[in-house]
Scaffold this motif. Structure first.
Motif, PDB file in Angstrom:
ATOM      1  N   SER A 127      24.778 -20.326  41.741  1.00 32.31           N
ATOM      2  CA  SER A 127      23.996 -20.746  42.901  1.00 32.31           C
ATOM      3  C   SER A 127      23.168 -21.981  42.620  1.00 32.31           C
ATOM      4  CB  SER A 127      23.077 -19.615  43.367  1.00 32.31           C
ATOM      5  OG  SER A 127      22.194 -19.232  42.325  1.00 32.31           O
ATOM      6  N   GLY A 128      22.866 -22.260  41.359  1.00 35.50           N
ATOM      7  CA  GLY A 128      22.084 -23.448  41.021  1.00 35.50           C
ATOM      8  C   GLY A 128      22.927 -24.585  40.530  1.00 35.50           C
ATOM      9  N   ALA A 129      24.249 -24.431  40.562  1.00 39.77           N
ATOM     10  CA  ALA A 129      25.102 -25.458  39.984  1.00 39.77           C
ATOM     11  C   ALA A 129      25.295 -26.659  40.862  1.00 39.77           C
ATOM     12  CB  ALA A 129      26.470 -24.857  39.657  1.00 39.77           C
ATOM     13  N   ALA A 130      24.995 -26.492  42.155  1.00 39.80           N
ATOM     14  CA  ALA A 130      25.263 -27.600  43.055  1.00 39.80           C
ATOM     15  C   ALA A 130      24.378 -28.790  42.765  1.00 39.80           C
ATOM     16  CB  ALA A 130      25.087 -27.157  44.503  1.00 39.80           C
ATOM     17  N   ALA A 131      23.170 -28.549  42.310  1.00 39.95           N
ATOM     18  CA  ALA A 131      22.299 -29.670  41.960  1.00 39.95           C
ATOM     19  C   ALA A 131      22.617 -30.076  40.535  1.00 39.95           C
ATOM     20  CB  ALA A 131      20.838 -29.263  42.083  1.00 39.95           C
ATOM     21  N   PRO A 157      18.274 -33.871  49.478  1.00 38.44           N
ATOM     22  CA  PRO A 157      18.623 -32.546  49.997  1.00 38.44           C
ATOM     23  C   PRO A 157      19.659 -31.878  49.098  1.00 38.44           C
ATOM     24  CG  PRO A 157      18.667 -34.191  51.744  1.00 38.44           C
ATOM     25  CD  PRO A 157      18.504 -34.941  50.457  1.00 38.44           C
ATOM     26  N   HIS A 158      19.498 -30.594  48.840  1.00 42.45           N
ATOM     27  CA  HIS A 158      20.426 -29.922  47.934  1.00 42.45           C
ATOM     28  C   HIS A 158      20.956 -28.609  48.502  1.00 42.45           C
ATOM     29  CE1 HIS A 158      16.297 -28.576  46.855  1.00 42.45           C
ATOM     30  NE2 HIS A 158      16.867 -27.394  46.784  1.00 42.45           N
ATOM     31  N   ARG A 159      20.566 -28.251  49.717  1.00 39.51           N
ATOM     32  CA  ARG A 159      21.117 -27.063  50.358  1.00 39.51           C
ATOM     33  C   ARG A 159      21.315 -27.357  51.837  1.00 39.51           C
ATOM     34  NH1 ARG A 159      18.963 -22.318  52.909  1.00 39.51           N
ATOM     35  NH2 ARG A 159      20.380 -20.529  52.696  1.00 39.51           N
ATOM     36  N   PHE A 160      22.550 -27.200  52.292  1.00 33.06           N
ATOM     37  CA  PHE A 160      22.895 -27.516  53.667  1.00 33.06           C
ATOM     38  C   PHE A 160      23.495 -26.277  54.330  1.00 33.06           C
ATOM     39  CE2 PHE A 160      23.019 -31.375  51.212  1.00 33.06           C
ATOM     40  CZ  PHE A 160      22.388 -32.310  52.009  1.00 33.06           C
ATOM     41  N   MET A 161      22.906 -25.900  55.458  1.00 30.77           N
ATOM     42  CA  MET A 161      23.343 -24.713  56.174  1.00 30.77           C
ATOM     43  C   MET A 161      23.614 -25.081  57.628  1.00 30.77           C
ATOM     44  SD  MET A 161      21.205 -21.192  56.782  1.00 30.77           S
ATOM     45  CE  MET A 161      21.847 -19.833  57.767  1.00 30.77           C
ATOM     46  N   THR A 188      10.986 -19.718  59.128  1.00 31.17           N
ATOM     47  CA  THR A 188      10.350 -19.031  57.993  1.00 31.17           C
ATOM     48  C   THR A 188      11.073 -19.230  56.674  1.00 31.17           C
ATOM     49  OG1 THR A 188      11.551 -17.002  58.559  1.00 31.17           O
ATOM     50  CG2 THR A 188       9.335 -17.264  59.463  1.00 31.17           C
ATOM     51  N   ASN A 189      12.300 -19.745  56.702  1.00 28.58           N
ATOM     52  CA  ASN A 189      13.085 -19.813  55.459  1.00 28.58           C
ATOM     53  C   ASN A 189      13.463 -21.219  55.024  1.00 28.58           C
ATOM     54  OD1 ASN A 189      14.014 -16.848  54.575  1.00 28.58           O
ATOM     55  ND2 ASN A 189      13.947 -16.945  56.812  1.00 28.58           N
ATOM     56  N   LEU A 190      13.263 -22.234  55.881  1.00 31.08           N
ATOM     57  CA  LEU A 190      13.627 -23.595  55.510  1.00 31.08           C
ATOM     58  C   LEU A 190      12.648 -24.120  54.457  1.00 31.08           C
ATOM     59  CD1 LEU A 190      16.039 -25.087  56.705  1.00 31.08           C
ATOM     60  CD2 LEU A 190      14.450 -26.431  58.086  1.00 31.08           C
ATOM     61  N   LYS A 191      13.170 -24.570  53.325  1.00 31.25           N
ATOM     62  CA  LYS A 191      12.352 -25.030  52.200  1.00 31.25           C
ATOM     63  C   LYS A 191      12.590 -26.512  51.940  1.00 31.25           C
ATOM     64  CE  LYS A 191      12.402 -20.508  49.883  1.00 31.25           C
ATOM     65  NZ  LYS A 191      13.079 -19.825  51.000  1.00 31.25           N
ATOM     66  N   PRO A 192      11.704 -27.155  51.161  1.00 29.12           N
ATOM     67  CA  PRO A 192      11.943 -28.566  50.804  1.00 29.12           C
ATOM     68  C   PRO A 192      13.311 -28.716  50.142  1.00 29.12           C
ATOM     69  CG  PRO A 192       9.720 -27.922  50.199  1.00 29.12           C
ATOM     70  CD  PRO A 192      10.413 -26.664  50.629  1.00 29.12           C
ATOM     71  N   GLY A 193      14.042 -29.705  50.561  1.00 34.46           N
ATOM     72  CA  GLY A 193      15.388 -29.904  50.045  1.00 34.46           C
ATOM     73  C   GLY A 193      16.450 -29.210  50.861  1.00 34.46           C
ATOM     74  N   ASP A 194      16.045 -28.384  51.855  1.00 30.92           N
ATOM     75  CA  ASP A 194      16.989 -27.709  52.741  1.00 30.92           C
ATOM     76  C   ASP A 194      17.209 -28.552  53.991  1.00 30.92           C
ATOM     77  OD1 ASP A 194      16.958 -25.679  50.933  1.00 30.92           O
ATOM     78  OD2 ASP A 194      15.944 -24.220  52.231  1.00 30.92           O
ATOM     79  N   ARG A 311      32.357 -32.893  57.849  1.00 28.69           N
ATOM     80  CA  ARG A 311      31.022 -33.500  57.866  1.00 28.69           C
ATOM     81  C   ARG A 311      30.275 -33.183  56.580  1.00 28.69           C
ATOM     82  NH1 ARG A 311      27.146 -35.545  56.864  1.00 28.69           N
ATOM     83  NH2 ARG A 311      25.179 -35.743  58.007  1.00 28.69           N
ATOM     84  N   MET A 312      30.415 -31.967  56.080  1.00 33.02           N
ATOM     85  CA  MET A 312      29.680 -31.547  54.899  1.00 33.02           C
ATOM     86  C   MET A 312      30.290 -32.080  53.610  1.00 33.02           C
ATOM     87  SD  MET A 312      28.840 -27.596  56.023  1.00 33.02           S
ATOM     88  CE  MET A 312      27.387 -27.324  54.997  1.00 33.02           C
ATOM     89  N   ALA A 313      31.491 -32.653  53.699  1.00 32.81           N
ATOM     90  CA  ALA A 313      32.162 -33.154  52.499  1.00 32.81           C
ATOM     91  C   ALA A 313      31.348 -34.230  51.799  1.00 32.81           C
ATOM     92  CB  ALA A 313      33.545 -33.700  52.849  1.00 32.81           C
ATOM     93  N   VAL A 314      30.561 -34.998  52.542  1.00 34.18           N
ATOM     94  CA  VAL A 314      29.788 -36.081  51.949  1.00 34.18           C
ATOM     95  C   VAL A 314      28.377 -35.641  51.579  1.00 34.18           C
ATOM     96  CG1 VAL A 314      31.097 -37.860  53.157  1.00 34.18           C
ATOM     97  CG2 VAL A 314      29.049 -36.925  54.228  1.00 34.18           C
ATOM     98  N   LEU A 315      28.100 -34.348  51.677  1.00 31.47           N
ATOM     99  CA  LEU A 315      26.785 -33.823  51.348  1.00 31.47           C
ATOM    100  C   LEU A 315      26.853 -33.136  49.991  1.00 31.47           C
ATOM    101  CD1 LEU A 315      25.974 -32.229  54.817  1.00 31.47           C
ATOM    102  CD2 LEU A 315      25.394 -34.531  54.018  1.00 31.47           C
ATOM    103  N   GLN A 316      25.959 -33.518  49.108  1.00 33.76           N
ATOM    104  CA  GLN A 316      25.981 -32.963  47.757  1.00 33.76           C
ATOM    105  C   GLN A 316      24.996 -31.817  47.649  1.00 33.76           C
ATOM    106  OE1 GLN A 316      27.972 -33.391  45.421  1.00 33.76           O
ATOM    107  NE2 GLN A 316      26.989 -32.292  43.765  1.00 33.76           N
TER     108      GLN A 316
END
Length: 614
Positions: A127-131, A157-161, A188-194, A311-316
């Motif tokens: 779960s932490g490997a994406a960054a 940004p490191h988490r895209f939903m 209530t759940n959106l955090k910095p980097g989300d 669209r998400m393909a270019v999001l890391q």
């Protein structure tokens, strides 16, 4: 264009790129010696790119792309595979439901149409490997404007939903409940980097990725139903799955039930004279119309999911889609289902699914909101068809989640818990790939079986069940372009071709500042192809700029087409090549990312630098 060296075609040309999907990547290329200050006078000028002490090349501009090589440059790497390989994401859990992370490639077995396959790529993703690098980290040795220090590190940004609402099939009450739950979940759940986005099957009232809670709230409030015509309003009433069994399966018992219902519903219970609505040809015609409408609405959902994956393909970072839907018909749409699954796997997107119906009961004969079944004599048969329809509709939600590594949440009215579970990235999963031998582009379905070599009873394994062979060969240029853009929006640093980047800016008294990025490319590691006495290769350079919030600001792309004589190649190998890009930016702190790729060897480099413009 004449050869600046005199005689023969030019050895290096530059062409202006068009407008790629991610941005207007156009720009100016200028000469610059590595390490030298860039005088303000050269900004805005269009001059030739030159190697150090080397011959001058002609100038123009072009888009270009090339295939990315498979690399494992980081312990927690993102797997890059060829498009003729089949990707499988496998989630393995123990008896307690915990992710198993100590398996190796030899622990897995893959069967394609019952034939064992050789696993060509293997990776464990957590779960932490994406960054790939810590948020805001920049390259060692990266430079900023002399005399300045960045005020703060940039967190990309490191988490895209993406919340994908099936507004075609969903009932109004279910839409209202899931919409309100999603609003509370994001608040209530959106955090910095989300970053979160709102997408719909109809394409209406959508919002691209953002961390602006107010925009997300407004987008959710605008959601409405957009059902398509069902074609089922004719007499007699024919249920969706009933139409499938008549039109596609040619089931004689289902057709007999429909004939009996037609006599009861449409002709007052008498077939004398013959009831026209009970004619098999008439029943077949309206069943085919119903089935056709079902297929159209299903394809819209799958096409929408594929579009979000692209669209998400270019999001890391971590990429997940939560599909909120009551389920829908897919028995004749297995190809589109597997295409959506394949796209999600290729773009490293996990699809979680939430049954928008919540906790419901299959009431024999249907509830008060549904049309009454036709005849008491056929009630039992139609009740069975209705149950089969509900089961089939829910099956697509289970398949999408199961085969992409997501969670299927159903039979519960706790939508908040459902969003928490379906939106969470798997703790760990294995990415496997194999290259089918002699795969024919015939579009046929291949069944997949993934198993463990030992102790299979001790674990549960969630993996892809099938794939379709391509219907035609994929366009290599399109594939390469997608992969290059994906790397441009990554945070990962690679040195397939040794590069160094230096930044400097010129701030006029009014207006935007001019940010210059000089990239030195060491060509000694680049392979050139010899043809007709020339050394050929294409070099693509992409410069992208992100603001302090991690959002894309601007960029430039260049493609350098080399046709070098031996003497020039020798000189360039010794001195390297310097390329300058200039972009307009406002004062602020920026992350500059440079991506370089060659066409012959597929080598790829990427480096980050941070700069603050007061």
């Amino acid at each position: 264009m004449s050869d600046p060296m005199g005689g023969g075609p030019p050895e290096a040309t530059f062409t202006t790129p068009g407008k790629p999907p991610v941005s207007c990547l156009v720009g100016v290329i200028a000469a610059a010696l590595l390490g030298m200050a860039i005088p303000p006078a050269v900004f805005g000028q269009s001059v030739a790119t030159t190697p150090q002490s080397g011959p001058q090349a002609g100038a123009s501009q072009n888009t270009g792309g090339s295939e990315v090589s498979t690399e494992e440059s980081h312990p927690n790497f993102e797997l890059h595979v060829q498009h003729n390989e089949v990707l499988v994401r496998a989630v393995v859990r123990d008896a307690k439901g915990q992710a198993v992370t100590n398996l190796q490639k030899d622990d897995f077995r893959i069967f394609d149409n019952r034939k064992p396959q050789v696993i060509t790529h293997f990776a464990l993703e957590t779960s932490g490997a994406a960054a790939r690098t810590p948020p805001g980290a920049v390259a060692a040795g990266a430079t900023t404007q002399p005399g300045t220090q960045p005020a703060s590190m940039i967190i990309l940004p490191h988490r895209f939903m993406a919340l994908f609402f099936d507004d075609i099939h969903i009932e109004f009450g279910d839409l209202a409940r899931t919409r309100d739950a999603a609003d509370h979940y994001l608040a209530t759940n959106l955090k910095p980097g989300d970053r979160a986005a709102i997408y719909t099957a109809s394409g209406q009232n959508q919002l691209d990725f953002t961390d602006d809670r107010e925009k997300l709230h407004d987008a959710l409030l605008r959601l409405r139903q957009h059902p398509l015509p069902s074609g089922g309003g004719a007499c007699p009433h024919i249920m969706d799955y009933e139409a499938y069994e008549i039109a596609e399966q040619n089931d004689p018992s289902t057709l007999q039930v429909a004939e009996t219902d037609a006599i009861a519903e449409c002709c007052g219970g008498s077939n004398n004279p013959p009831c026209p609505q009970a004619d098999p040809n008439y029943l077949g015609s309206i069943s085919r119309q119903i089935l056709s409408n079902l297929e159209v609405s299903s394809r819209l959902v799958f096409q929408g999911l594929e579009g979000v994956c692209r669209r998400m393909a270019v999001l890391q970072g971590q990429r997940s889609i939560v599909l909120l839907s009551p389920g829908f018909f897919t028995d004749t749409e297995t190809y589109d289902l597997q295409q959506a699954i394949d796209r999600a796997l290729r773009e490293n997107v996990v699809i979680g699914t939430l049954d928008a119906r919540g906790l419901y009961t299959d009431i024999p004969g249907g509830d008060a909101s549904q049309q009454t079944f036709g005849s008491l004599t056929t009630m039992a048969s139609k009740t069975q068809v209705h149950s089969a329809e509900l089961l089939a509709d829910a099956g697509v939600l289970a398949s999408l989640a199961d085969q992409t590594g997501g969670v299927y949440f159903h039979n519960s009215n706790d939508y908040g818990e459902g969003l928490r579970r379906t939106g969470a990235f798997p703790d760990a999963y294995y990415v496997l790939a194999f290259a089918p031998q002699d795969l024919k582009p015939d579009g046929r379905m291949h069944t997949l079986k993934v198993s463990l070599a030992s102790n299979p009873d001790h674990f549960t394994l969630q993996a892809r069940k099938a794939y379709f062979a391509p219907k035609k060969a994929e366009d290599a240029a399109t594939v390469a372009k997608e992969e290059l853009e994906q790397m441009a929006f990554s945070q990962e640093e690679l040195q397939g071709i040794p590069i160094e980047i230096h930044t400097q800016f010129f701030k006029p008294s009014t207006g935007a500042a001019k940010l210059s990025v000089v990239t030195h490319v060491d060509l000694s590691h680049v392979r050139f192809r010899k043809a007709e006495g020339r050394n050929l290769n294409n070099l693509t350079l992409m410069t992208v700029v992100f603001d302090q919030g991690g959002d894309y600001v601007t960029g430039q792309q260049k493609s350098i087409q080399f046709r070098l004589l031996d003497a020039t190649l020798t000189k360039l190998t010794e001195t390297g090549l310097n390329v300058k890009s200039t972009v307009d930016v406002k004062p602020g702190t920026y992350l500059v990312r440079e991506v370089v790729q060659d066409s012959e060897g597929g080598l790829l480099s990427a480096q980050n630098s941070q700069v603050e413009i007061p």
